[in-house]
Design a protein around this motif. Structure first.
Motif, mmCIF file in Angstrom:
data_model
loop_
_atom_site.group_PDB
_atom_site.id
_atom_site.type_symbol
_atom_site.label_atom_id
_atom_site.label_comp_id
_atom_site.label_asym_id
_atom_site.label_seq_id
_atom_site.Cartn_x
_atom_site.Cartn_y
_atom_site.Cartn_z
ATOM 1 N N SER A 1 47.418 40.755 40.067
ATOM 2 C CA SER A 1 48.751 40.227 39.782
ATOM 3 C C SER A 1 48.866 39.772 38.333
ATOM 4 O O SER A 1 49.867 40.040 37.655
ATOM 5 N N ARG A 2 47.819 39.113 37.832
ATOM 6 C CA ARG A 2 47.856 38.619 36.464
ATOM 7 C C ARG A 2 47.803 39.760 35.456
ATOM 8 O O ARG A 2 48.447 39.716 34.405
ATOM 9 N N LEU A 3 47.029 40.792 35.758
ATOM 10 C CA LEU A 3 46.976 41.956 34.882
ATOM 11 C C LEU A 3 48.339 42.631 34.789
ATOM 12 O O LEU A 3 48.818 42.989 33.700
ATOM 13 N N GLU A 4 48.981 42.812 35.926
ATOM 14 C CA GLU A 4 50.285 43.464 35.949
ATOM 15 C C GLU A 4 51.327 42.633 35.201
ATOM 16 O O GLU A 4 52.137 43.170 34.431
ATOM 17 N N ALA B 1 33.816 39.416 35.239
ATOM 18 C CA ALA B 1 34.008 38.977 33.853
ATOM 19 C C ALA B 1 34.585 40.106 32.999
ATOM 20 O O ALA B 1 35.374 39.854 32.081
ATOM 21 N N ASP B 2 34.214 41.345 33.288
ATOM 22 C CA ASP B 2 34.792 42.467 32.555
ATOM 23 C C ASP B 2 36.287 42.602 32.856
ATOM 24 O O ASP B 2 37.090 42.908 31.964
ATOM 25 N N VAL B 3 36.673 42.371 34.099
ATOM 26 C CA VAL B 3 38.100 42.381 34.445
ATOM 27 C C VAL B 3 38.818 41.278 33.674
ATOM 28 O O VAL B 3 39.914 41.475 33.133
ATOM 29 N N ASP B 4 38.201 40.110 33.624
ATOM 30 C CA ASP B 4 38.801 38.985 32.913
ATOM 31 C C ASP B 4 38.910 39.272 31.420
ATOM 32 O O ASP B 4 39.873 38.861 30.761
ATOM 33 N N THR B 5 37.945 39.980 30.864
ATOM 34 C CA THR B 5 37.999 40.358 29.451
ATOM 35 C C THR B 5 39.177 41.291 29.194
ATOM 36 O O THR B 5 39.871 41.171 28.179
ATOM 37 N N ARG C 1 47.986 52.295 27.251
ATOM 38 C CA ARG C 1 48.692 51.775 28.422
ATOM 39 C C ARG C 1 48.390 52.597 29.669
ATOM 40 O O ARG C 1 48.196 52.037 30.761
ATOM 41 N N GLU C 2 48.334 53.905 29.551
ATOM 42 C CA GLU C 2 48.042 54.753 30.709
ATOM 43 C C GLU C 2 46.679 54.402 31.302
ATOM 44 O O GLU C 2 46.515 54.352 32.534
ATOM 45 N N ILE D 1 43.905 49.161 36.483
ATOM 46 C CA ILE D 1 44.415 48.176 37.440
ATOM 47 C C ILE D 1 44.475 48.771 38.838
ATOM 48 O O ILE D 1 44.103 48.126 39.825
ATOM 49 N N SER D 2 44.927 50.012 38.947
ATOM 50 C CA SER D 2 45.075 50.613 40.277
ATOM 51 C C SER D 2 43.754 51.045 40.897
ATOM 52 O O SER D 2 43.524 50.856 42.099
ATOM 53 N N ASP D 3 42.855 51.578 40.078
ATOM 54 C CA ASP D 3 41.613 52.136 40.621
ATOM 55 C C ASP D 3 40.359 51.355 40.237
ATOM 56 O O ASP D 3 39.401 51.282 41.011
#
Length: 432
Positions: A221-224, A384-388, A245-246, A252-254
Motif C-alpha cells: 500500500s505504501r509503495l503504491e 529491508a530491500d523492499v523498504d529501500t 516506472r514500469e 510491486i505486483s510480483d
C-alpha cells in the motif's frame, strides 16, 4: 517570518486557555517551549511546552482535573510541572484523522508492556484533544519525565557505560516485543479508540492508510501511494523517464510477495515505537538509568523487523537494504548483523559511518535479553530491500518542501539521479 514561528503567540495562548478551561487552573503558569528554534528551516512535528504551575495540584482542588478519557489518569497530588504537546497541522506526510488518538493509545499499550520497569519510563497521559475535526488543534497533556535526552551524553560515554545503557534499551525493546496485544487490535498499522473506549486498528498516521491484514499489504500500500505522489513531483515525474516506472510497477505486483515469502513469523505484530533513538530516551547521568521513553508520534503495530528499519541511531544504526558499495563499512555491518560480528572487529575509522565496538555491544545486549533482532528475524534482509525501494521512490531531499528551499536545482537533480541509479541497480539485483 519562519513558518514554525508564525503562530508562536497563538500557540502560547492556546496552552494557557487549555490550562484554564480544561484543567481549571486559574493561577498564572510559566509556559516554556522545549527544544524550540524559531529559525529552524524544518517544520516541527509537534510543538512541545514545559508548564510550571503557580502552585502544586492538590486533592482538595478536585476541579483541577481533565474530564476522564480512555487511558488517561488524574493529575497526581503535588504535581508542579506538566508537558503539553501540540500537533503541528503543517507537518508533511502526517494524517490528522487519528494522529493524537494513535499516539495516546500506543502510549497506553507501551505503559502496560513496560509496567515492570520501576520507576516507570512511559509518561502518563492526563488528557488529550483530537486533531481530526477540521482546523482543530490536537493536543496531549502528559507527565513531565525526569532526565535529559540520552543523545546529549551517549557520545561521551566509555564502552562500559554504553554497555549498561544498551542493556536497558534492549530490555525496553524486549518488553515492547513481548507484550500481548488486546484482541480488539486485529491488523497491522495504527490504532484509535472505538465508541466503547477500546483500542482498535486504524490508519497509520504517518501513511494516512490502513489498517492492513498483513505486513506485506502494509508495504504494498505504501509503495503504491508513494508512486502516486511521485507522479506529481516536478523532479521525479513518477520515475517515468528511463522506463523505471514500469519496473517499479512490476516489482510491486510480483516482487513484493517474493520478498516477503522468506520472512519468519510474518504474522507477528508488536508495538513499534518507530523512532526508538537516543533523542527520545531520557537519561539520568547520576544513577546511570534511562528515565523515559517519549514521543510516540511515529508508533504503530507492525512486525518486529520494522523497528530495526526505523530506529536505533547511535546504537549500531538502522538496518538497511542492499548497498551499492558492497565493500563499504555499512555493507559489512549489515552482514555482521545478519551473520555475526567478525573477530577481531574491523577498525573504526575516524569520522567513519560505523562505530564497530558500539554496534557489537548493542547486538550483545539484544542477545542477552532474548530480543528479536536481525540475526533472528529470518528474511529481514529481503524486507529491508523492499523498504529501500519505498524510501527511494520519494527521497526526502527531492520531495520535502523545506529541504527543497535550501538546495540549488543542480543539487536536487544530483540527488535525484543518485537515487535513480540506486533504484535501478537494486531492482536489477532483485530481478526487475
Amino acid at each position: 517570518m519562519n513558518h514554525n514561528h508564525a503562530n508562536y503567540q497563538a500557540r502560547l495562548d492556546f496552552v494557557g486557555a487549555l490550562l484554564r478551561d480544561k484543567l481549571l487552573l486559574k493561577e498564572e503558569a510559566d509556559i516554556v517551549p522545549v527544544q524550540y528554534d524559531p529559525e529552524s528551516p524544518f517544520k516541527y512535528n509537534n510543538f512541545v511546552y514545559r508548564v510550571t504551575l503557580g502552585s502544586p495540584v492538590l486533592s482538595s482542588h478536585a476541579s483541577s482535573r481533565i474530564t476522564p478519557q480512555s487511558t488517561c489518569v488524574p493529575i497526581p497530588d503535588g504535581a508542579k510541572q506538566l508537558i503539553v504537546r501540540l500537533a503541528n497541522q503543517e507537518t508533511e506526510g502526517m494524517s490528522m484523522a487519528n494522529r493524537v488518538e494513535n499516539e495516546v493509545a500506543i502510549i497506553s499499550l507501551a505503559a502496560a508492556a513496560l509496567d515492570g520497569f520501576q520507576p516507570h519510563v512511559v509518561p502518563r497521559v492526563y488528557g488529550w484533544g483530537s486533531a481530526a475535526p477540521k482546523s482543530a488543534q490536537g493536543w496531549i497533556v502528559q507527565e513531565l519525565m525526569p532526565g535529559s535526552p540520552l543523545a546529549e551524553v551517549l557520545g561521551e560515554m566509555d564502552l562500559d557505560q554504553k554497555r549498561k545503557t544498551f542493556a536497558q534499551m534492549a530490555a525496553l525493546l524486549k518488553g515492547l516485543q513481548s507484550y500481548k496485544l488486546p484482541e480488539t487490535i486485529t491488523g497491522f498499522g495504527g490504532v484509535t479508540f472505538d465508541d466503547a473506549g477500546r483500542i482498535v486498528g486504524a490508519p497509520m498516521p504517518t501513511v494516512g492508510a490502513g489498517p492492513w491484514p498483513s505486513y506485506e499489504a502494509h508495504f504494498r500500500s505504501r509503495l503504491e501511494a508513494s508512486l502516486k505522489k511521485a507522479q506529481d513531483n516536478q523532479y521525479i515525474k513518477g520515475w517515468q523517464p528511463n522506463r523505471l516506472r514500469e519496473r517499479l510497477d512490476k516489482f510491486i505486483s510480483d516482487g513484493v510477495p517474493a520478498q516477503f515469502h522468506a520472512l519468519s513469523s510474518k504474522g507477528d505484530r508488536v508495538i513499534t515505537h518507530g523512532d526508538f533513538n537516543a533523542s527520545n530516551l531520557l537519561f539520568d547521568p547520576v544513577s546511570g538509568r534511562i528515565t523515559g521513553l517519549i514521543d510516540f508520534d511515529f508508533a504503530a503495530i507492525l512486525h518486529p523487523s520494522y523497528e530495526f528499519l526505523r530506529s536505533f541511531d547511535g546504537a549500531g544504526g538502522q538496518f538497511r537494504g542492499w548497498y551499492m558499495d558492497e565493500e563499504s563499512d555499512e555493507a559489512a555491518l549489515r552482514d555482521a548483523k545478519l551473520n555475526g560480528f567478525p573477530s577481531p572487529l574491523p577498525a573504526t575509522k575516524a569520522d567513519g559511518p560505523v562505530q564497530w565496538e558500539d554496534a557489537k555491544a548493542w547486538e550483545e545486549a539484544l542477545e542477552e535479553v532474548g530480543a528479536k533482532r536481525p540475526r533472528t528475524l529470518q528474511g529481514i534482509d529481503a524486507v529491508a530491500d523492499v523498504d529501500t525501494v519505498l524510501q527511494g521512490i520519494l527521497p526526502w531531499r527531492v520531495t520535502n518542501s523545506d529541504v527543497l528551499k535550501l538546495q540549488t536545482h543542480d543539487t536536487i537533480m544530483q540527488c535525484r539521479d543518485e537515487k535513480e541509479e540506486h533504484l535501478d541497480k537494486l531492482l536489477r539485483r532483485l530481478g526487475f
